[in-house]
Design a protein around this motif. Sequence first.
Motif, mmCIF file in Angstrom:
data_model
loop_
_atom_site.group_PDB
_atom_site.id
_atom_site.type_symbol
_atom_site.label_atom_id
_atom_site.label_comp_id
_atom_site.label_asym_id
_atom_site.label_seq_id
_atom_site.Cartn_x
_atom_site.Cartn_y
_atom_site.Cartn_z
ATOM 1 N N VAL A 77 18.466 -4.925 -1.417
ATOM 2 C CA VAL A 77 19.470 -2.982 -0.740
ATOM 3 C C VAL A 77 20.329 -2.854 -1.653
ATOM 4 O O VAL A 77 20.523 -2.022 -1.842
ATOM 5 C CB VAL A 77 18.464 -2.748 0.548
ATOM 6 N N LEU A 78 21.123 -3.472 -1.057
ATOM 7 C CA LEU A 78 22.689 -3.209 -1.664
ATOM 8 C C LEU A 78 22.728 -3.588 -3.358
ATOM 9 O O LEU A 78 23.462 -2.721 -4.040
ATOM 10 C CB LEU A 78 23.893 -4.422 -1.247
ATOM 11 N N TYR B 223 0.810 -1.526 -0.009
ATOM 12 C CA TYR B 223 0.385 0.169 -0.130
ATOM 13 C C TYR B 223 1.131 1.505 -0.052
ATOM 14 O O TYR B 223 0.155 2.242 -0.320
ATOM 15 C CB TYR B 223 -0.788 -0.205 1.517
ATOM 16 N N CYS B 224 2.198 1.038 0.897
ATOM 17 C CA CYS B 224 2.582 2.340 0.772
ATOM 18 C C CYS B 224 3.079 2.526 -0.934
ATOM 19 O O CYS B 224 3.726 3.945 -0.893
ATOM 20 C CB CYS B 224 4.114 1.952 1.300
ATOM 21 N N LYS B 225 3.550 1.700 -1.441
ATOM 22 C CA LYS B 225 3.753 1.478 -2.942
ATOM 23 C C LYS B 225 3.226 2.273 -3.767
ATOM 24 O O LYS B 225 3.994 2.560 -4.988
ATOM 25 C CB LYS B 225 4.601 0.001 -3.459
ATOM 26 N N ARG B 226 1.972 1.303 -3.739
ATOM 27 C CA ARG B 226 0.672 2.577 -4.428
ATOM 28 C C ARG B 226 1.021 3.964 -3.744
ATOM 29 O O ARG B 226 0.481 4.561 -4.907
ATOM 30 C CB ARG B 226 -0.597 1.449 -3.425
ATOM 31 N N ALA B 227 0.591 4.127 -2.526
ATOM 32 C CA ALA B 227 0.911 5.768 -2.199
ATOM 33 C C ALA B 227 1.528 6.258 -2.929
ATOM 34 O O ALA B 227 1.573 7.788 -2.776
ATOM 35 C CB ALA B 227 0.978 5.056 -0.787
ATOM 36 N N GLY C 295 13.660 4.164 -5.529
ATOM 37 C CA GLY C 295 14.000 2.980 -5.648
ATOM 38 C C GLY C 295 13.691 1.920 -5.676
ATOM 39 O O GLY C 295 13.147 0.924 -5.757
ATOM 40 N N LEU C 296 13.594 1.742 -3.780
ATOM 41 C CA LEU C 296 13.155 0.881 -2.939
ATOM 42 C C LEU C 296 11.525 0.549 -3.476
ATOM 43 O O LEU C 296 10.843 -0.009 -3.027
ATOM 44 C CB LEU C 296 13.606 1.332 -1.622
ATOM 45 N N MET C 297 10.637 1.631 -3.191
ATOM 46 C CA MET C 297 9.452 2.177 -4.010
ATOM 47 C C MET C 297 9.540 1.388 -5.057
ATOM 48 O O MET C 297 8.075 1.058 -5.233
ATOM 49 C CB MET C 297 9.111 3.743 -4.004
ATOM 50 N N GLU C 298 9.554 1.602 -5.629
ATOM 51 C CA GLU C 298 10.013 1.259 -7.326
ATOM 52 C C GLU C 298 10.525 -0.470 -7.207
ATOM 53 O O GLU C 298 10.234 -0.799 -8.590
ATOM 54 C CB GLU C 298 10.093 1.647 -8.512
ATOM 55 N N MET C 299 11.310 -0.926 -6.508
ATOM 56 C CA MET C 299 11.657 -2.132 -6.305
ATOM 57 C C MET C 299 10.557 -2.942 -6.233
ATOM 58 O O MET C 299 9.466 -3.290 -5.610
ATOM 59 C CB MET C 299 12.280 -2.131 -5.110
ATOM 60 N N ARG C 300 10.909 -4.275 -7.271
ATOM 61 C CA ARG C 300 9.633 -5.339 -7.552
ATOM 62 C C ARG C 300 10.357 -6.648 -7.099
ATOM 63 O O ARG C 300 11.243 -7.248 -6.457
ATOM 64 C CB ARG C 300 9.850 -5.683 -8.715
#
Length: 239
Positions: free
Chosen positions: A167-168, A100-104, A154-159
């Motif tokens: 992460v590294l 939900y955070c990724k959607r937001a 980048g983390l929010m868009e990570m699949r």
Amino acid sequence: MRKLLAAALISLLPFGATAQTLSEDEIKELALEAILENPQIIMEAIAILEGQRNEAQAAAQAEVLLRQRDFLENDPNAPFVGNAEGSTVVVEFFDYNCPYCKRAAGDVKALLEADEDVRVVYREWPILGEGSVFAARAALAARAQDKYEEMHWGLMEMRGRAEEASVLVLARSVGLDMDRLVADMQGEEVNDHIANSLQLAQSLGFTGTPAFVIGDALVPGAVPLSDLQGYIADARAKE
């Protein structure tokens, strides 16, 4: 509930009897009879108690928000994006492994593009496992190399899930000095930010991510861009 039950009991009292003249067993029997004959009493009582609890919780949250507003909006140990001098501050609590955070995140990015007078303050609140904690630490540590925003998006868009390995990989791709990053991830500023996020979220009554503070509004959950803009409009109207 007592008032509702008392009214029902009074209607069932024998002629000339009062609550003081009945034994405890008789009162219990009448109470049971009242509930059996008027089962809606229970639902009405539950609704009243729920309303009272919600009112008390809202009052407590408002008091916490009043005390903590300056820290929420101006904590120097909290990263932000947008206009540093923006008149309206949106505080977001989030976890990189929260779908939900990724959607937001897309709506937050659209908000920043549409409104140049907004500053979004981020509270890293990793509550979904060790991968979330590692990701939050890496993002916060990236501040020392001026790479927080790149790591954040980048983390929010990570699949898939954010875990140590993924992460590294992202950290290397954005050009971070890996030795310095790993060392900075254990720094006091990182520890303090995460600890403060947990304390703030709990005191405000948030139970999950994402969650937003916009003006006087506490907004749990992912809400569409139009709702975010509506809360911002309400906050500006009260300035």
